[in-house]
Structure formats: C-alpha cells, structure tokens
Design a protein around this motif. Structure first.
Motif, PDB file in Angstrom:
ATOM      1  N   ILE A 180       3.053   6.119  -2.821  1.00  0.00           N
ATOM      2  CA  ILE A 180       4.142   6.887  -3.403  1.00  0.00           C
ATOM      3  C   ILE A 180       3.927   7.087  -4.906  1.00  0.00           C
ATOM      4  O   ILE A 180       4.140   8.183  -5.438  1.00  0.00           O
ATOM      5  CB  ILE A 180       5.496   6.184  -3.132  1.00  0.00           C
ATOM      6  CG1 ILE A 180       5.821   6.252  -1.636  1.00  0.00           C
ATOM      7  CG2 ILE A 180       6.613   6.809  -3.958  1.00  0.00           C
ATOM      8  CD1 ILE A 180       7.038   5.457  -1.229  1.00  0.00           C
ATOM      9  N   GLN A 181       3.480   6.030  -5.576  1.00  0.00           N
ATOM     10  CA  GLN A 181       3.236   6.131  -7.017  1.00  0.00           C
ATOM     11  C   GLN A 181       2.098   7.097  -7.312  1.00  0.00           C
ATOM     12  O   GLN A 181       2.184   7.924  -8.233  1.00  0.00           O
ATOM     13  CB  GLN A 181       2.915   4.749  -7.586  1.00  0.00           C
ATOM     14  CG  GLN A 181       2.723   4.755  -9.104  1.00  0.00           C
ATOM     15  CD  GLN A 181       2.482   3.357  -9.662  1.00  0.00           C
ATOM     16  OE1 GLN A 181       2.278   2.414  -8.912  1.00  0.00           O
ATOM     17  NE2 GLN A 181       2.496   3.235 -10.971  1.00  0.00           N
ATOM     18  N   ALA A 182       1.008   7.001  -6.527  1.00  0.00           N
ATOM     19  CA  ALA A 182      -0.152   7.873  -6.753  1.00  0.00           C
ATOM     20  C   ALA A 182       0.178   9.326  -6.448  1.00  0.00           C
ATOM     21  O   ALA A 182      -0.247  10.242  -7.178  1.00  0.00           O
ATOM     22  CB  ALA A 182      -1.324   7.403  -5.888  1.00  0.00           C
ATOM     23  N   VAL A 183       0.962   9.557  -5.399  1.00  0.00           N
ATOM     24  CA  VAL A 183       1.346  10.923  -5.033  1.00  0.00           C
ATOM     25  C   VAL A 183       2.178  11.570  -6.130  1.00  0.00           C
ATOM     26  O   VAL A 183       2.017  12.765  -6.438  1.00  0.00           O
ATOM     27  CB  VAL A 183       2.127  10.909  -3.697  1.00  0.00           C
ATOM     28  CG1 VAL A 183       2.898  12.214  -3.508  1.00  0.00           C
ATOM     29  CG2 VAL A 183       1.173  10.691  -2.541  1.00  0.00           C
ATOM     30  N   TYR A 225       5.583  13.003  -0.743  1.00  0.00           N
ATOM     31  CA  TYR A 225       4.361  13.799  -0.561  1.00  0.00           C
ATOM     32  C   TYR A 225       4.687  15.291  -0.498  1.00  0.00           C
ATOM     33  O   TYR A 225       4.058  16.119  -1.171  1.00  0.00           O
ATOM     34  CB  TYR A 225       3.654  13.357   0.720  1.00  0.00           C
ATOM     35  CG  TYR A 225       2.346  14.062   0.991  1.00  0.00           C
ATOM     36  CD1 TYR A 225       1.153  13.526   0.527  1.00  0.00           C
ATOM     37  CD2 TYR A 225       2.307  15.258   1.707  1.00  0.00           C
ATOM     38  CE1 TYR A 225      -0.055  14.169   0.772  1.00  0.00           C
ATOM     39  CE2 TYR A 225       1.109  15.913   1.950  1.00  0.00           C
ATOM     40  CZ  TYR A 225      -0.062  15.357   1.490  1.00  0.00           C
ATOM     41  OH  TYR A 225      -1.270  16.001   1.726  1.00  0.00           O
ATOM     42  N   GLN A 226       5.681  15.639   0.306  1.00  0.00           N
ATOM     43  CA  GLN A 226       6.032  17.052   0.469  1.00  0.00           C
ATOM     44  C   GLN A 226       6.557  17.657  -0.828  1.00  0.00           C
ATOM     45  O   GLN A 226       6.234  18.806  -1.168  1.00  0.00           O
ATOM     46  CB  GLN A 226       7.068  17.198   1.583  1.00  0.00           C
ATOM     47  CG  GLN A 226       6.514  16.870   2.963  1.00  0.00           C
ATOM     48  CD  GLN A 226       7.575  16.860   4.042  1.00  0.00           C
ATOM     49  OE1 GLN A 226       8.770  16.712   3.750  1.00  0.00           O
ATOM     50  NE2 GLN A 226       7.168  17.019   5.301  1.00  0.00           N
ATOM     51  N   ALA A 227       7.361  16.876  -1.551  1.00  0.00           N
ATOM     52  CA  ALA A 227       7.912  17.376  -2.808  1.00  0.00           C
ATOM     53  C   ALA A 227       6.795  17.604  -3.829  1.00  0.00           C
ATOM     54  O   ALA A 227       6.813  18.611  -4.565  1.00  0.00           O
ATOM     55  CB  ALA A 227       8.933  16.378  -3.357  1.00  0.00           C
ATOM     56  N   ARG A 228       5.824  16.676  -3.880  1.00  0.00           N
ATOM     57  CA  ARG A 228       4.729  16.826  -4.843  1.00  0.00           C
ATOM     58  C   ARG A 228       3.832  17.996  -4.459  1.00  0.00           C
ATOM     59  O   ARG A 228       3.361  18.746  -5.331  1.00  0.00           O
ATOM     60  CB  ARG A 228       3.905  15.534  -4.921  1.00  0.00           C
ATOM     61  CG  ARG A 228       2.859  15.545  -6.035  1.00  0.00           C
ATOM     62  CD  ARG A 228       3.517  15.764  -7.383  1.00  0.00           C
ATOM     63  NE  ARG A 228       2.533  15.918  -8.448  1.00  0.00           N
ATOM     64  CZ  ARG A 228       2.796  16.392  -9.650  1.00  0.00           C
ATOM     65  NH1 ARG A 228       4.038  16.791  -9.946  1.00  0.00           N
ATOM     66  NH2 ARG A 228       1.857  16.504 -10.562  1.00  0.00           N
ATOM     67  N   LEU A 266      -3.928  15.110  -3.161  1.00  0.00           N
ATOM     68  CA  LEU A 266      -2.945  14.717  -2.158  1.00  0.00           C
ATOM     69  C   LEU A 266      -3.594  14.442  -0.802  1.00  0.00           C
ATOM     70  O   LEU A 266      -3.280  13.448  -0.135  1.00  0.00           O
ATOM     71  CB  LEU A 266      -1.879  15.804  -1.997  1.00  0.00           C
ATOM     72  CG  LEU A 266      -0.874  15.952  -3.143  1.00  0.00           C
ATOM     73  CD1 LEU A 266       0.060  17.121  -2.871  1.00  0.00           C
ATOM     74  CD2 LEU A 266      -0.072  14.679  -3.325  1.00  0.00           C
ATOM     75  N   LYS A 267      -4.512  15.328  -0.409  1.00  0.00           N
ATOM     76  CA  LYS A 267      -5.184  15.156   0.883  1.00  0.00           C
ATOM     77  C   LYS A 267      -5.993  13.860   0.894  1.00  0.00           C
ATOM     78  O   LYS A 267      -6.004  13.117   1.878  1.00  0.00           O
ATOM     79  CB  LYS A 267      -6.091  16.343   1.160  1.00  0.00           C
ATOM     80  CG  LYS A 267      -6.754  16.308   2.537  1.00  0.00           C
ATOM     81  CD  LYS A 267      -7.607  17.532   2.783  1.00  0.00           C
ATOM     82  CE  LYS A 267      -8.192  17.518   4.189  1.00  0.00           C
ATOM     83  NZ  LYS A 267      -8.959  16.305   4.483  1.00  0.00           N
ATOM     84  N   SER A 268      -6.657  13.582  -0.220  1.00  0.00           N
ATOM     85  CA  SER A 268      -7.448  12.357  -0.317  1.00  0.00           C
ATOM     86  C   SER A 268      -6.563  11.115  -0.206  1.00  0.00           C
ATOM     87  O   SER A 268      -6.908  10.136   0.474  1.00  0.00           O
ATOM     88  CB  SER A 268      -8.213  12.343  -1.642  1.00  0.00           C
ATOM     89  OG  SER A 268      -8.922  11.128  -1.795  1.00  0.00           O
ATOM     90  N   LEU A 269      -5.404  11.163  -0.861  1.00  0.00           N
ATOM     91  CA  LEU A 269      -4.473  10.031  -0.799  1.00  0.00           C
ATOM     92  C   LEU A 269      -3.934   9.838   0.616  1.00  0.00           C
ATOM     93  O   LEU A 269      -3.801   8.708   1.098  1.00  0.00           O
ATOM     94  CB  LEU A 269      -3.315  10.260  -1.772  1.00  0.00           C
ATOM     95  CG  LEU A 269      -3.651  10.127  -3.262  1.00  0.00           C
ATOM     96  CD1 LEU A 269      -2.492  10.643  -4.116  1.00  0.00           C
ATOM     97  CD2 LEU A 269      -3.940   8.671  -3.606  1.00  0.00           C
ATOM     98  N   GLU A 329       0.832  -1.201   0.000  1.00  0.00           N
ATOM     99  CA  GLU A 329       0.000   0.000   0.000  1.00  0.00           C
ATOM    100  C   GLU A 329       0.872   1.259   0.000  1.00  0.00           C
ATOM    101  O   GLU A 329       0.540   2.257  -0.640  1.00  0.00           O
ATOM    102  CB  GLU A 329      -0.915   0.011   1.222  1.00  0.00           C
ATOM    103  CG  GLU A 329      -1.981  -1.075   1.215  1.00  0.00           C
ATOM    104  CD  GLU A 329      -2.907  -0.952   2.409  1.00  0.00           C
ATOM    105  OE1 GLU A 329      -3.521   0.123   2.567  1.00  0.00           O
ATOM    106  OE2 GLU A 329      -3.004  -1.918   3.184  1.00  0.00           O
ATOM    107  N   LEU A 330       1.967   1.193   0.717  1.00  0.00           N
ATOM    108  CA  LEU A 330       2.877   2.341   0.760  1.00  0.00           C
ATOM    109  C   LEU A 330       3.451   2.614  -0.627  1.00  0.00           C
ATOM    110  O   LEU A 330       3.579   3.772  -1.045  1.00  0.00           O
ATOM    111  CB  LEU A 330       4.000   2.079   1.760  1.00  0.00           C
ATOM    112  CG  LEU A 330       4.905   3.270   2.076  1.00  0.00           C
ATOM    113  CD1 LEU A 330       4.121   4.351   2.797  1.00  0.00           C
ATOM    114  CD2 LEU A 330       6.087   2.832   2.921  1.00  0.00           C
ATOM    115  N   ALA A 331       3.791   1.557  -1.348  1.00  0.00           N
ATOM    116  CA  ALA A 331       4.311   1.713  -2.709  1.00  0.00           C
ATOM    117  C   ALA A 331       3.242   2.331  -3.610  1.00  0.00           C
ATOM    118  O   ALA A 331       3.547   3.193  -4.458  1.00  0.00           O
ATOM    119  CB  ALA A 331       4.744   0.360  -3.260  1.00  0.00           C
TER     120      ALA A 331
END
Length: 226
Positions: free
Chosen positions: A167-170, A208-211, A179-182, A162-164
């Motif tokens: 990261i891909q979705a973000v 997340y922060q970079a995106r 982003l908030k939804s993810l 799920e973490l992977a």
C-alpha cells in the motif's frame, strides 16, 4: 488514572464471535452465550494459569424442591472468583434445573445440572472483570461492531506486513509499469491476507485503483498540455 482502573476490563471486554452461540428461552427472550472454555482461555492469557494468576474458591450449592408447585427441582450455586491475589475476590450466582416434569407426569432428571449451575456462576462472576462486556452492553446487536471485532480476532498473518509495504509503495508509484511490478511482487500476500481479512485486501485494491487512475489522469493532462 481511568485507563489504569480499566486495564483488566479493556483487555477482556471484546468477544470473538466464533466462540459464541445464540440461544432463546421461553417468553421469546433471545441472547448470545459465550463458550465457557474460551472464557477460561482469555482469563489465562491475561492473568496466567488458573490457580496462580486467577481461580475459583469452593462453590456452595443449594437445592430447591419445587415439585409440588412446578414439578421442578432447581439447584443454585454461589462461587467466589479471584485474580492476581487470592484476596481479590468477587462473586457470581448461577442456577439450573436438576429435574423437570413432563406433562404426562414422568420426571426428567439432568445429571449435569450441578456442573451447569457452577459454570453459570463462574461466568457471571467473571463479568465483573469485563469478560464478555461487549455482549452484555448490547454491542453484538450492531452488525458494524460484529464485523470490527471479528477482524480484531482474525489470525495475524506475516503477510500483513507485506500488504502494508504494498500500500505504501503503490501510493508513491510513478508509472503504470511500477504498479504492475508491485502487483506481481505482492499478489500472493494480498490474496493470502484477503482470505482472512477481506477488508484489508479491499483497502489494498482501492489504493491500487486510485493510484492507477491518478497516473492515467496525469498522462492525459500531459498530452493535452502538449
């Protein structure tokens, strides 16, 4: 060809830091010792049950009486170990103190000395197939390596998948709402993985922060263009 020759070595060379302990000897020597039962577990995982995939032959012991010179009685052990086929034999030597002498002349026997010598001999033999190679090659003195190998042996969690996904979705999210939804959707997985593998959680947070910054910068640039 070299990978084939190193197949057992590469499978057994890494050591879980949780199953080691530090020790020191007279003269200032310090080192790292492997827990014997963990070694047995690793050999069993790789070769199969003891007596089938690997094992030990009957040991030979020799007692050396040094009481006249040092007050000690020593025991040494030789043992042959094998894997895959009983003809694939390799040897180890170990030793321990059966009896020591206090300064006041009293003798201090150790009724587990033979067992310790035998365990020492087996463990020394298993070095030849790669068990604990990272320790003997000095890699445990490298803090970076210790961190990497600890993560390697950390439990694999279902939430890592799920973490992977997170990261891909973000990395392709288009808006701050995305982003908030993810984050709301995956926060439990992020936190659970983080308790065992903090580096993985840190990677997710950085992504997340970079995106989020990239999206905000894009909004600012769009406003300036208008």
């Amino acid at each position: 060809m070299s990978e084939l020759k190193l197949r057992h070595w590469n499978a057994l060379k890494a050591t879980d830091p949780k199953h080691t302990k530090s020790f020191s000897r007279s003269g200032g020597f310090k080192g790292t010792a492997l827990k014997p039962i963990w070694i047995i577990e690793q050999m069993t995982k790789h070769f199969g049950p003891v007596g089938e995939g690997w094992g030990m032959n009957e040991p030979t012991f020799q007692v050396v009486d040094l009481t006249k010179d040092t007050g000690r009685v020593m025991v040494y052990c030789w043992v042959g170990c094998w894997h895959t086929d009983r003809d694939n034999v390799f040897f180890g030597v170990g030793g321990d103190t059966v009896q020591d002498q206090f300064r006041d002349g009293r003798m201090a026997p150790d009724d587990e000395a033979f067992k310790k010598a035998y365990t020492d001999a087996v463990n020394n033999a298993l070095k030849f197939v790669g068990v604990g190679a990272d320790i003997h090659m000095g890699q445990f003195e490298d803090s970076k390596y210790l961190k990497e190998v600890a993560e390697q042996f950390a439990p694999h969690l279902p939430e890592e998948a799920e973490l992977a996904e997170f990261i891909q979705a973000v990395s392709i999210a288009q808006t701050e709402d995305d982003l908030k939804s993810l984050l709301d959707r995956y926060k439990d997985a992020i936190n659970k993985v983080g308790t065992v593998k903090p580096a993985e959680k840190a990677r997710a947070v950085q992504t997340y922060q970079a995106r989020a910054k990239a999206i905000r910068d894009a909004i600012v640039q769009t406003g300036d263009a208008e």
